[in-house]
Design an enzyme around this catalytic site. Structure first.
Site, mmCIF file in Angstrom:
data_model
loop_
_atom_site.group_PDB
_atom_site.id
_atom_site.type_symbol
_atom_site.label_atom_id
_atom_site.label_comp_id
_atom_site.label_asym_id
_atom_site.label_seq_id
_atom_site.Cartn_x
_atom_site.Cartn_y
_atom_site.Cartn_z
ATOM 1 N N ASN A 20 0.878 -1.176 0.000
ATOM 2 C CA ASN A 20 0.000 0.000 0.000
ATOM 3 C C ASN A 20 0.916 1.226 0.000
ATOM 4 O O ASN A 20 1.439 1.621 1.036
ATOM 5 C CB ASN A 20 -0.886 -0.040 1.252
ATOM 6 C CG ASN A 20 -1.863 1.121 1.307
ATOM 7 O OD1 ASN A 20 -1.813 2.039 0.475
ATOM 8 N ND2 ASN A 20 -2.741 1.105 2.288
ATOM 9 N N LYS A 27 3.234 0.829 3.143
ATOM 10 C CA LYS A 27 2.823 -0.169 4.126
ATOM 11 C C LYS A 27 2.896 -1.516 3.439
ATOM 12 O O LYS A 27 2.509 -1.628 2.266
ATOM 13 C CB LYS A 27 1.359 0.093 4.509
ATOM 14 C CG LYS A 27 1.121 0.368 5.973
ATOM 15 C CD LYS A 27 -0.280 0.866 6.183
ATOM 16 C CE LYS A 27 -1.083 -0.105 7.034
ATOM 17 N NZ LYS A 27 -2.418 0.427 7.323
ATOM 18 N N ARG A 101 -2.734 -2.209 -3.217
ATOM 19 C CA ARG A 101 -3.940 -1.403 -3.014
ATOM 20 C C ARG A 101 -3.857 -0.234 -3.989
ATOM 21 O O ARG A 101 -2.913 0.554 -3.930
ATOM 22 C CB ARG A 101 -3.984 -0.879 -1.592
ATOM 23 C CG ARG A 101 -5.144 0.068 -1.392
ATOM 24 C CD ARG A 101 -5.156 0.634 0.006
ATOM 25 N NE ARG A 101 -6.366 1.419 0.176
ATOM 26 C CZ ARG A 101 -6.386 2.622 0.744
ATOM 27 N NH1 ARG A 101 -5.269 3.181 1.173
ATOM 28 N NH2 ARG A 101 -7.515 3.268 0.873
ATOM 29 N N HIS A 218 -17.190 2.315 8.506
ATOM 30 C CA HIS A 218 -15.720 2.231 8.584
ATOM 31 C C HIS A 218 -15.234 3.560 9.134
ATOM 32 O O HIS A 218 -15.222 4.570 8.435
ATOM 33 C CB HIS A 218 -15.143 1.959 7.189
ATOM 34 C CG HIS A 218 -13.641 1.959 7.154
ATOM 35 N ND1 HIS A 218 -12.887 0.830 6.889
ATOM 36 C CD2 HIS A 218 -12.747 2.960 7.345
ATOM 37 C CE1 HIS A 218 -11.607 1.139 6.940
ATOM 38 N NE2 HIS A 218 -11.490 2.422 7.200
ATOM 39 N N LEU A 219 -14.867 3.562 10.419
ATOM 40 C CA LEU A 219 -14.493 4.812 11.094
ATOM 41 C C LEU A 219 -13.028 4.748 11.492
ATOM 42 O O LEU A 219 -12.677 4.252 12.563
ATOM 43 C CB LEU A 219 -15.377 5.019 12.338
ATOM 44 C CG LEU A 219 -16.895 4.864 12.135
ATOM 45 C CD1 LEU A 219 -17.623 5.031 13.465
ATOM 46 C CD2 LEU A 219 -17.412 5.857 11.104
ATOM 47 N N GLY A 222 -9.670 8.175 7.921
ATOM 48 C CA GLY A 222 -10.694 8.378 6.900
ATOM 49 C C GLY A 222 -11.933 7.622 7.366
ATOM 50 O O GLY A 222 -11.805 6.646 8.107
ATOM 51 N N ARG A 251 -10.480 15.561 7.241
ATOM 52 C CA ARG A 251 -11.279 15.944 6.073
ATOM 53 C C ARG A 251 -12.661 16.431 6.489
ATOM 54 O O ARG A 251 -13.244 15.919 7.453
ATOM 55 C CB ARG A 251 -11.465 14.754 5.124
ATOM 56 C CG ARG A 251 -10.182 14.258 4.533
ATOM 57 C CD ARG A 251 -10.489 13.168 3.489
ATOM 58 N NE ARG A 251 -9.309 12.377 3.244
ATOM 59 C CZ ARG A 251 -9.277 11.034 3.204
ATOM 60 N NH1 ARG A 251 -10.391 10.336 3.398
ATOM 61 N NH2 ARG A 251 -8.159 10.413 2.977
ATOM 62 N N GLY A 342 -14.178 2.863 15.049
ATOM 63 C CA GLY A 342 -15.326 1.961 15.122
ATOM 64 C C GLY A 342 -15.061 0.749 15.999
ATOM 65 O O GLY A 342 -15.942 0.281 16.723
ATOM 66 N N ASN A 344 -12.825 0.627 18.491
ATOM 67 C CA ASN A 344 -12.339 0.935 19.842
ATOM 68 C C ASN A 344 -13.145 1.941 20.641
ATOM 69 O O ASN A 344 -13.077 1.936 21.867
ATOM 70 C CB ASN A 344 -10.897 1.448 19.746
ATOM 71 C CG ASN A 344 -9.953 0.389 19.219
ATOM 72 O OD1 ASN A 344 -9.779 -0.645 19.844
ATOM 73 N ND2 ASN A 344 -9.380 0.632 18.057
HETATM 74 P P1 ADP Z 1 -6.454 4.778 9.110
HETATM 75 O O1 ADP Z 1 -6.172 3.346 8.708
HETATM 76 O O2 ADP Z 1 -7.572 5.434 8.377
HETATM 77 O O3 ADP Z 1 -5.246 5.650 9.259
HETATM 78 P P2 ADP Z 1 -7.308 3.607 11.639
HETATM 79 O O4 ADP Z 1 -8.361 2.665 11.196
HETATM 80 O O5 ADP Z 1 -6.036 3.052 12.157
HETATM 81 O O6 ADP Z 1 -7.027 4.736 10.579
HETATM 82 O O7 ADP Z 1 -7.959 4.537 12.769
HETATM 83 C C1 ADP Z 1 -7.253 5.582 13.337
HETATM 84 C C2 ADP Z 1 -8.158 6.274 14.348
HETATM 85 O O8 ADP Z 1 -8.591 5.319 15.333
HETATM 86 C C3 ADP Z 1 -7.468 7.391 15.096
HETATM 87 O O9 ADP Z 1 -8.320 8.518 15.170
HETATM 88 C C4 ADP Z 1 -7.293 6.803 16.485
HETATM 89 O O10 ADP Z 1 -7.305 7.787 17.459
HETATM 90 C C5 ADP Z 1 -8.512 5.929 16.590
HETATM 91 N N1 ADP Z 1 -8.335 4.972 17.677
HETATM 92 C C6 ADP Z 1 -7.414 3.992 17.792
HETATM 93 N N2 ADP Z 1 -7.523 3.375 18.980
HETATM 94 C C7 ADP Z 1 -8.520 4.003 19.660
HETATM 95 C C8 ADP Z 1 -9.109 3.851 20.948
HETATM 96 N N3 ADP Z 1 -8.681 2.918 21.789
HETATM 97 N N4 ADP Z 1 -10.133 4.666 21.268
HETATM 98 C C9 ADP Z 1 -10.566 5.607 20.434
HETATM 99 N N5 ADP Z 1 -10.053 5.807 19.211
HETATM 100 C C10 ADP Z 1 -9.039 5.011 18.820
#
Ligand code: ADP
Length: 408
Positions: A20, A27, A101, A218-219, A222, A251, A342, A344
């Site tokens: 990626n 990555k 990707r 998907h949170l 992005g 964003r 999403g 966590n």
């Molecule tokens: P991407 O792959 O889009 O860079 P991720 O899916 O890794 O992102 O998500 C990153 C987001 O998840 C960040 O905003 C991070 O703060 C949040 N996050 C990770 N762990 C936790 C947690 N334990 N509680 C709340 N938010 C979390």
């Protein structure tokens, strides 16, 4: 540092290297698409900048390497070397594929595609649709072509899962000729994740995904939502670009298109400044100065007003899409949360679905509070709609799709 024994090297036959490539990052993951075993993975950051860092993990042992990495070719050369030093000889491994990707497949690509010269040219032709993403993806492809020329390469497109959105969902109410001339339509992104998670959700529920109406949220940094009917995506919140829809880390998500005119005419901002503002300076970061959700939650519980507003705007937009998709689907069987936030952030899940008992949606607070890396149900036993948390795994999905194409 631990090396692989000969058995490990043998197990590599058929593995997929997933790549990626971002503008200054790369990555990667070496994974068995059949067993999901991850042999090695890592991240090269700040490629071409002053202090590149490569974090490489093989067989559970992490190495952090800082050395000059001028470009993606150099980064992949370092990855190949680090793999070899971990006992993983990529050239001798008999990899089934390298899976890339690729963010934008435009109207041309609907499925994972073996990369030929012609396919490469087509990805390049549609690059103006994703100027921040497709060019680095191509650089990754070229670097692998040079370093692992014998391994088939497969492009797995972020847009593919949404290629047959119903036309009412895919079409913007813009002058039809202008839209056609410039490829303006809703393409959708994060498709690999929405596809993987919706199938895992169906498996978890023990029902064929062909029978389910699902909303997937998907949170991550992005963020996007999708409505999936019987395995087919029928709507999604990201549009022609990944800017549209939910509030994200940096964003905007949805905003009035007229804001750009105002900021240009009255604020004197150029297109490039607006692009940066919308993509990098907005969302949670723009609202409160932090885009890491953990920090936003912490500040909010400390009584910080800006973080509180950012959180409420985020949740408000999320509920807006959940409501829209509930109606579009005529009711749902499952709502699934995934990605960093999403998976966590229990408060987000609780607030996103609060007060929806009338729609058959009820979260169990104790289940929601459980922290786990496994798929799980967080709705009550009585909730007509199953609310799930399913960890996404885009790398595994890319590996499976890539292996599937080369194996035929
Ligand atoms: P991407 O792959 O889009 O860079 P991720 O899916 O890794 O992102 O998500 C990153 C987001 O998840 C960040 O905003 C991070 O703060 C949040 N996050 C990770 N762990 C936790 C947690 N334990 N509680 C709340 N938010 C979390």
């Amino acid at each position: 540092m631990s090396g692989a024994d000969p058995v490990d090297q043998q197990r590599l036959a058929g593995a997929v290297l997933v790549v990626n490539a971002g503008s200054s990052s790369l990555k990667y993951q070496l994974v068995d698409p059949d067993t999901a075993e991850v042999f090695a993975d890592g991240l090269a950051e700040r490629i071409g900048e002053s202090a590149p860092v490569i974090t490489h993990t093989a067989f559970g042992v992490e190495r952090v390497v800082t050395e000059p990495v001028a470009d993606h070719l150099a980064a992949i050369a370092v990855v190949v070397r680090l793999m070899r030093e971990s006992g993983l000889d990529l050239r001798a491994a008999g990899l089934s594929a390298v899976g890339h990707r690729v963010v934008h497949g435009g109207r041309s690509f609907h499925a994972p595609t073996v990369i030929t010269e012609k396919v490469r040219s087509e990805i390049e032709r549609i690059a103006p649709l994703a100027p921040l993403h497709n060019p680095p993806n191509l650089i990754g492809i070229d670097a692998v072509t040079e370093l692992l020329p014998e391994v088939p390469q497969v492009a797995v497109f972020d847009t593919a899962f949404f290629h047959d959105l119903p036309d009412a969902a895919a079409t913007y109410a813009l002058d039809a000729q202008v839209a056609a001339e410039h490829g303006v339509r809703r393409y959708g992104f994060h498709g690999t994740s929405h596809q993987y998670v919706s199938r895992r959700a169906a498996e978890f529920l023990g029902r064929p995904d062909g029978q389910l109406r699902q909303i997937v949220l998907h949170l991550g940094n992005g963020a996007s939502a999708s409505a999936i009917d019987g395995g087919r995506a029928v709507d999604t919140s990201m549009g022609m670009t990944p800017l549209e829809g939910l509030v994200m880390g940096t964003r905007t998500g949805d905003i009035d298109p007229g804001i750009a005119f105002q900021l240009h005419r009255v604020g004197g901002m150029s297109v490039d400044q607006l692009d940066r503002l919308y993509n990098k300076g907005s969302g949670l970061y723009g609202l409160c100065g932090d885009n890491d959700f953990r920090t936003v939650l912490q500040r909010r519980s400390d009584g910080d007003a800006a973080a509180d507003l950012a959180y409420r705007v985020y949740v408000h937009r999320l509920r807006h899409y959940i409501g829209a998709y509930l109606v579009e689907l005529g009711g749902v069987d499952a709502i699934t949360f995934t990605a960093g936030v999403g998976e966590n952030a229990a408060p987000v899940r609780a607030d996103a679905l609060a007060g929806m008992e009338a729609f058959g949606i009820a979260i169990d607070p104790d289940r929601n509070a459980v922290r786990s890396k496994e798929s799980r149900r967080i709705s009550t036993d009585d909730s007509a709609v199953a609310v799930l948390v399913v960890p996404t795994n885009e790398e595994l999905e890319i590996a499976r799709q890539a292996a599937g194409v080369v194996r035929g």
